[in-house]
Design a protein around this motif. Sequence first.
Motif, mmCIF file in Angstrom:
data_model
loop_
_atom_site.group_PDB
_atom_site.id
_atom_site.type_symbol
_atom_site.label_atom_id
_atom_site.label_comp_id
_atom_site.label_asym_id
_atom_site.label_seq_id
_atom_site.Cartn_x
_atom_site.Cartn_y
_atom_site.Cartn_z
ATOM 1 N N ALA A 171 -48.495 -12.621 7.677
ATOM 2 C CA ALA A 171 -49.010 -13.711 6.849
ATOM 3 C C ALA A 171 -47.922 -14.680 6.423
ATOM 4 N N VAL A 172 -46.665 -14.228 6.433
ATOM 5 C CA VAL A 172 -45.562 -15.048 5.930
ATOM 6 C C VAL A 172 -44.903 -15.855 7.032
ATOM 7 N N VAL A 173 -44.833 -15.275 8.240
ATOM 8 C CA VAL A 173 -44.009 -15.868 9.285
ATOM 9 C C VAL A 173 -44.476 -17.273 9.672
ATOM 10 N N PHE A 174 -45.776 -17.569 9.526
ATOM 11 C CA PHE A 174 -46.280 -18.883 9.928
ATOM 12 C C PHE A 174 -46.083 -19.936 8.839
ATOM 13 N N ILE A 175 -46.166 -19.535 7.597
ATOM 14 C CA ILE A 175 -46.087 -20.514 6.511
ATOM 15 C C ILE A 175 -44.669 -20.692 5.997
ATOM 16 N N ALA A 176 -43.766 -19.763 6.335
ATOM 17 C CA ALA A 176 -42.408 -19.819 5.793
ATOM 18 C C ALA A 176 -41.529 -20.827 6.523
ATOM 19 N N GLY A 177 -41.766 -21.036 7.805
ATOM 20 C CA GLY A 177 -40.908 -21.933 8.568
ATOM 21 C C GLY A 177 -39.711 -21.238 9.176
ATOM 22 N N ASN A 178 -39.319 -20.079 8.593
ATOM 23 C CA ASN A 178 -38.278 -19.228 9.173
ATOM 24 C C ASN A 178 -36.951 -19.959 9.370
ATOM 25 N N LEU A 179 -36.557 -20.729 8.384
ATOM 26 C CA LEU A 179 -35.267 -21.414 8.439
ATOM 27 C C LEU A 179 -34.189 -20.468 7.927
ATOM 28 N N PRO A 180 -33.165 -20.170 8.744
ATOM 29 C CA PRO A 180 -32.102 -19.256 8.290
ATOM 30 C C PRO A 180 -31.443 -19.756 7.016
ATOM 31 N N MET A 181 -31.197 -18.834 6.099
ATOM 32 C CA MET A 181 -30.565 -19.094 4.808
ATOM 33 C C MET A 181 -31.482 -19.839 3.830
ATOM 34 N N GLU A 182 -32.709 -20.167 4.253
ATOM 35 C CA GLU A 182 -33.611 -20.902 3.363
ATOM 36 C C GLU A 182 -34.960 -20.204 3.213
ATOM 37 N N THR A 183 -35.719 -20.101 4.302
ATOM 38 C CA THR A 183 -37.062 -19.515 4.221
ATOM 39 C C THR A 183 -37.234 -18.359 5.206
ATOM 40 N N GLU A 184 -36.175 -17.675 5.508
ATOM 41 C CA GLU A 184 -36.222 -16.545 6.435
ATOM 42 C C GLU A 184 -36.329 -15.247 5.636
ATOM 43 N N ILE A 185 -37.425 -14.507 5.839
ATOM 44 C CA ILE A 185 -37.624 -13.263 5.105
ATOM 45 C C ILE A 185 -36.907 -12.118 5.816
ATOM 46 N N ALA A 186 -36.733 -11.005 5.109
ATOM 47 C CA ALA A 186 -35.947 -9.893 5.640
ATOM 48 C C ALA A 186 -36.630 -9.236 6.837
ATOM 49 N N SER A 187 -37.943 -9.074 6.780
ATOM 50 C CA SER A 187 -38.634 -8.432 7.905
ATOM 51 C C SER A 187 -38.521 -9.263 9.172
ATOM 52 N N LEU A 188 -38.558 -10.593 9.048
ATOM 53 C CA LEU A 188 -38.375 -11.446 10.220
ATOM 54 C C LEU A 188 -36.956 -11.327 10.754
ATOM 55 N N LEU A 189 -35.982 -11.251 9.862
ATOM 56 C CA LEU A 189 -34.594 -11.105 10.297
ATOM 57 C C LEU A 189 -34.410 -9.798 11.058
ATOM 58 N N ALA A 190 -35.103 -8.747 10.641
ATOM 59 C CA ALA A 190 -35.024 -7.483 11.371
ATOM 60 C C ALA A 190 -35.593 -7.643 12.783
ATOM 61 N N VAL A 191 -36.694 -8.387 12.919
ATOM 62 C CA VAL A 191 -37.264 -8.634 14.239
ATOM 63 C C VAL A 191 -36.305 -9.458 15.091
ATOM 64 N N ILE A 192 -35.662 -10.445 14.493
ATOM 65 C CA ILE A 192 -34.687 -11.259 15.229
ATOM 66 C C ILE A 192 -33.534 -10.395 15.724
ATOM 67 N N ARG A 193 -33.068 -9.487 14.892
ATOM 68 C CA ARG A 193 -31.991 -8.587 15.321
ATOM 69 C C ARG A 193 -32.452 -7.705 16.487
ATOM 70 N N LEU A 194 -33.708 -7.279 16.472
ATOM 71 C CA LEU A 194 -34.218 -6.506 17.596
ATOM 72 C C LEU A 194 -34.242 -7.339 18.874
ATOM 73 N N GLU A 195 -34.668 -8.591 18.762
ATOM 74 C CA GLU A 195 -34.698 -9.464 19.939
ATOM 75 C C GLU A 195 -33.299 -9.738 20.468
ATOM 76 N N GLU A 196 -32.300 -9.645 19.605
ATOM 77 C CA GLU A 196 -30.899 -9.812 20.022
ATOM 78 C C GLU A 196 -30.276 -8.490 20.480
ATOM 79 N N TYR A 197 -31.102 -7.439 20.546
ATOM 80 C CA TYR A 197 -30.649 -6.099 20.929
ATOM 81 C C TYR A 197 -29.625 -5.534 19.947
ATOM 82 N N ASP A 198 -29.655 -6.025 18.726
ATOM 83 C CA ASP A 198 -28.802 -5.477 17.662
ATOM 84 C C ASP A 198 -29.634 -4.447 16.891
ATOM 85 N N TYR A 199 -29.788 -3.271 17.491
ATOM 86 C CA TYR A 199 -30.655 -2.260 16.909
ATOM 87 C C TYR A 199 -30.093 -1.721 15.601
#
Length: 285
Positions: free
Chosen positions: A221-249
């Motif tokens: 529910a958050v990922v679409f309305i937040a905009g996902n701007l790093p250091m501004e509107t990026e939530i922690a759960s999204l950052l965890a997904v980004i780390r997974l996509e970067e293979y930073d398990y």
Amino acid sequence: MTASTPTASVIRPKRVLPGFGLTMGLTLTYVGIIILLPIIALVLKGAEVGPLRFLEIASAPRTLAALKLTISAAAMASVLCAVYGLLMAWVLVRYDFPGKRLLDALIDIPFALPTAVAGLTLSALFAGNGWYGAVLEPQGIKVVYTIWGVTIAMAFTSIPFVVRTVQPVLEDLDPQYEQAAATLGAFPFTAFRRIVFPAIFPAFVVGISLSFARSLGEFGAVVFIAGNLPMETEIASLLAVIRLEEYDYNGAAVIALTLLILALVLLAASNLLQARAMRYKGKRQ
């Protein structure tokens, strides 16, 4: 020869479900496979990096910014859920009106609605050309891609927790205490503050805690309305997904474990407050 006394037969209640051994075994199996094993795996994965590396990842500027936004928005969403959830529960229990059953059913929509659908809907409503955004943005109130949008999305998905924990307690509350207070000259708010609220306080705290814990881990529910701007509107759960996509398990595991620790600490604190409130209520009675 002494007469033997008849042995009293022990009458046991009929069991609807199987015996204690089977039901407890099934319960522990479920808890172990579905709950404990994933948590243990997450803890072990986070422990692989070591304490120094763990602190380094958790204290990185981008991680701290995401955690700060997530915790702040979850706290504000919990306040909204506490206020409006209590009001909704009060209306559903204390008043009769046309459409009451429909309103009661609508409370559970956030549980049934996919969170991604909720996020898309909220984004469309609060966008500049949306029904709400077209009114708010000319007034200088921007919701989409801000912390306010994150807060609204979190509140939307977690408000049923407060309603559904407070509602049954209100339904079981005997109205004779409020009536007695009214006959003694107490104002309605005084009766609520001194009689009703202490009775529902343990359930109220549990509902707020569950709402906060749900908000911490909210993603769809958050990922679409937040905009996902790093250091501004990026939530922690999204950052965890980004780390997974970067293979930073390891990085993803550290962020997820941090959120898990926050949620567990909060739930433990709410259980402690609930136990103290119940003991205080028992002493007063």
